[in-house]
Design a protein around this motif. Sequence first.
Motif, PDB file in Angstrom:
ATOM      1  N   UNK A 198       0.857  -1.187   0.000  1.00 53.08           N
ATOM      2  CA  UNK A 198       0.000   0.000   0.000  1.00 53.08           C
ATOM      3  C   UNK A 198       0.886   1.227   0.000  1.00 53.08           C
ATOM      4  N   UNK A 199       0.398   2.289  -0.624  1.00 51.33           N
ATOM      5  CA  UNK A 199       1.297   3.393  -0.938  1.00 51.33           C
ATOM      6  C   UNK A 199       0.571   4.722  -0.784  1.00 51.33           C
ATOM      7  N   UNK A 200       1.179   5.651  -0.048  1.00 52.42           N
ATOM      8  CA  UNK A 200       0.612   6.999   0.087  1.00 52.42           C
ATOM      9  C   UNK A 200       1.662   7.989  -0.372  1.00 52.42           C
ATOM     10  N   UNK A 201       1.287   8.851  -1.282  1.00 56.78           N
ATOM     11  CA  UNK A 201       2.254   9.869  -1.710  1.00 56.78           C
ATOM     12  C   UNK A 201       1.661  11.245  -1.502  1.00 56.78           C
ATOM     13  N   UNK A 203      -3.881   3.118   6.142  1.00 59.52           N
ATOM     14  CA  UNK A 203      -3.943   2.237   4.969  1.00 59.52           C
ATOM     15  C   UNK A 203      -3.016   1.027   5.095  1.00 59.52           C
ATOM     16  N   UNK A 204      -2.330   0.894   6.235  1.00 59.42           N
ATOM     17  CA  UNK A 204      -1.456  -0.269   6.400  1.00 59.42           C
ATOM     18  C   UNK A 204      -2.304  -1.484   6.741  1.00 59.42           C
ATOM     19  N   UNK A 257      -4.064  -0.544  -1.761  1.00 59.25           N
ATOM     20  CA  UNK A 257      -4.494   0.860  -1.751  1.00 59.25           C
ATOM     21  C   UNK A 257      -3.351   1.751  -2.210  1.00 59.25           C
ATOM     22  N   UNK A 258      -3.673   2.682  -3.123  1.00 56.49           N
ATOM     23  CA  UNK A 258      -2.696   3.711  -3.476  1.00 56.49           C
ATOM     24  C   UNK A 258      -3.403   5.053  -3.338  1.00 56.49           C
ATOM     25  N   UNK A 277       3.366  -2.454   6.795  1.00 56.53           N
ATOM     26  CA  UNK A 277       3.022  -1.027   6.843  1.00 56.53           C
ATOM     27  C   UNK A 277       3.026  -0.426   5.434  1.00 56.53           C
ATOM     28  N   UNK A 278       2.209   0.607   5.218  1.00 53.91           N
ATOM     29  CA  UNK A 278       2.171   1.251   3.900  1.00 53.91           C
ATOM     30  C   UNK A 278       3.411   2.119   3.711  1.00 53.91           C
ATOM     31  N   UNK A 279       3.828   2.263   2.474  1.00 55.09           N
ATOM     32  CA  UNK A 279       4.948   3.147   2.148  1.00 55.09           C
ATOM     33  C   UNK A 279       4.432   4.586   2.124  1.00 55.09           C
ATOM     34  N   UNK A 280       5.200   5.490   2.682  1.00 57.49           N
ATOM     35  CA  UNK A 280       4.769   6.886   2.700  1.00 57.49           C
ATOM     36  C   UNK A 280       5.853   7.737   2.046  1.00 57.49           C
TER      37      UNK A 280
END
Length: 731
Positions: free
Chosen positions: A136-139, A309-310, A292-293, A315-318
């Motif tokens: 999962x990825x949040x930018x 979103x993790x 999730x992105x 854990x999600x990448x931030x």
Amino acid sequence: SLFKKSDNMHKNTEFKTGSVDVKEIGTYLNTSENMKEMIKEGFLRNNHHAPITKDSDFALRRVNNEEIVYENGIKIQSFSNASEILDMTGATGRKLEILRAVTEIPTQFRSIFKEFPYFNYAQSKALDDLLYTNRNFVICAPTGSGKTVMFELAITRLLMEAPLPWLNIKVVYMAPIKALCSQRFDDWKEKFGPIGLTCKELTGDTLMDDLFEIHHADIIITTPEKWDSMTRRWRDNSIVQLVRLFLIDEVHVIKDESRGATLEVVVSRMKTIQSSLWRLLGKHDTVPPLRFVAVSATIPNTQDIAEWLSDSKMPAVCLKIDEDQRPVKLRKIVLGFPCSDNQTEFKFDLTLNYKIAGIIQTYSEQKPALVFCATRKGVQQAASVLAKDAKFLLSIEQKQRLQGFANSLKDSKLRDLITYGVAYHHAGMEISDRKTIEGAFTVGDLPVLFTTSTLAMGVNLPAHLVVIKSTMHYVGGVFQEYSETDILQMIGRAGRPQFDTTATAVIMTRCSTRERYIQMLNGADIIESSLHRHLVEHLNAEIVLHTVTDVSVALEWIRSTFLYIRALKNPTHYGFSSGLDKAGIEAKLQELCLKNLNDLSSFDLIRMDEANNFKPTETGRLMAWYYIAFDTVKQFFTIKGTETLNELIKMISNCSEFVDVKLRTNEKKILNTLNKDKDKITIRFPMEGKIKTREMKVNCLIQAQLGCIPIQDFTLTQDTGRIFRNGLRVT
């Protein structure tokens, strides 16, 4: 600008330090065509020898087809072998970063990225995580950093992993604004159609036959509200279970008081469905993972969104991209104007009209400017003032072209203005006029365009200068400050990547609120949840869907929300005392949950069986299915069954489902005539006095429509359509 001069170079020094190694550049450029491409994309930011300063840039002049010459007279031949990798130094003297080439993408998907040879800085940073992992990825990136491409990379990853034929995979793209969805749909239909994927746009009030089409669509493009109402109605979650990739655009909307809760609930529902599948099947490997992105504007607590979103395993990448990586550098200016206490909002707004000419003169650099105004009427007034105040230097050809545009316009006011180089544009206009004006602005013939904030959301009209004239707008009969989402969206229109290297955004506000906006522009506002304000409707929906079956599951559902993550970190914002530990806060959330559950059961919307399991009732089911507010349902419980038609229409007009219908000053005359006029056909149950509230307007339009009284007004016809679309759900 291709190369920057450095501080330590004077006009007369030999060009040792700043000279360009021809061989080095040669390997990057394959033809002069490619050079043009790269300049356009701003890929070659600067060479790696010279330190960078902000001020002076080289002026670029074409000499002949093969050479490019700088003011200082260095020549660079364009060579013809392009290399795979392009080095780039960032503006902060970062280590050499590598821009990734599109040739990294497997051949069959390369056509998706055919518009450029290299990914930009932000995309290159994100590429490894997006394309080579399923995390999962949040930018968090400034507007204009090419966020769409990041979604496209995630889709490409899914297609690379999924075995052919791609039968049972679905991608959901969710954006808060219908217009963003339409843009994405037009764009992706072209890009993914050729590879064999079908796109379906689901916004507004499309009906149940969509369900059939969704079965056949691979990419579903929708708003949080629409996806929520669709998923609420499905007897089972079979389609939801096929979703493998969930793309969330503008995730910072979660803080929006009216709409944030829906976004939060929809994502939490997807998470809960996923974990209940795991429980059901008992094996993680049989359940295809859901990825999730999410993309957000600049906010301080991206990490919280990543935490939300993790999943339990990873854990999600931030990833955070700094402002200085924006392809077009944005200068932000907040101007405070004095506003005396006895001055009404309208008056203050009018005084600002006379300040526009000066601002355009100071900041526009003779390039297109876009001015946002609060109301449709305000847009026209401000445009008229400017046309009188300012004289734009237009070339003869430009004047002729503007005259050509003028001749095709239906609106006579607009026809007069456009020849002065000024125009306006809002959602109540004829579509053909809007298209003409957009065309004139996009090609650069129109120096200034005034528009309403609603259009900021959808129509992509980039400008060199964006001015937000007054930070208050008129909503449901009262003035209120723009939400941060609105402001960011408007400012995002500043800077035209293909023409500009810099852009400017000016916010005009009262002296008293200036600081607030300065802070907002620095992205200093922490994002909080607003789910606690709308918990009752959403809990009911989850019970109807059987996502929440008893109190313990209700708590697990709460734990999957953004509200939970923020309540642990900032309990006072949610009305809990600050000294509580984790267990204490969880207990408080449980209390909140129980209070809402009791409210639901007191109106017989849910029932408890002996084992303390929740069962939805027929009424509760209707409330969730038709997306009805709890207040509206409470109001319906007062119906005795002896009401007259008149009383029922009055009750319907008071429903909170119609809050987005506005009563505009210029409509009152038509509405009053519909209500009472001895010479014309009027409505069946006239109301007392003059029409002065939104409810009275809704009442009047419902009666006019049911009584087949024609209304010769485009905006009122639009509103009637909206009232009846929502009214069908309510009734």
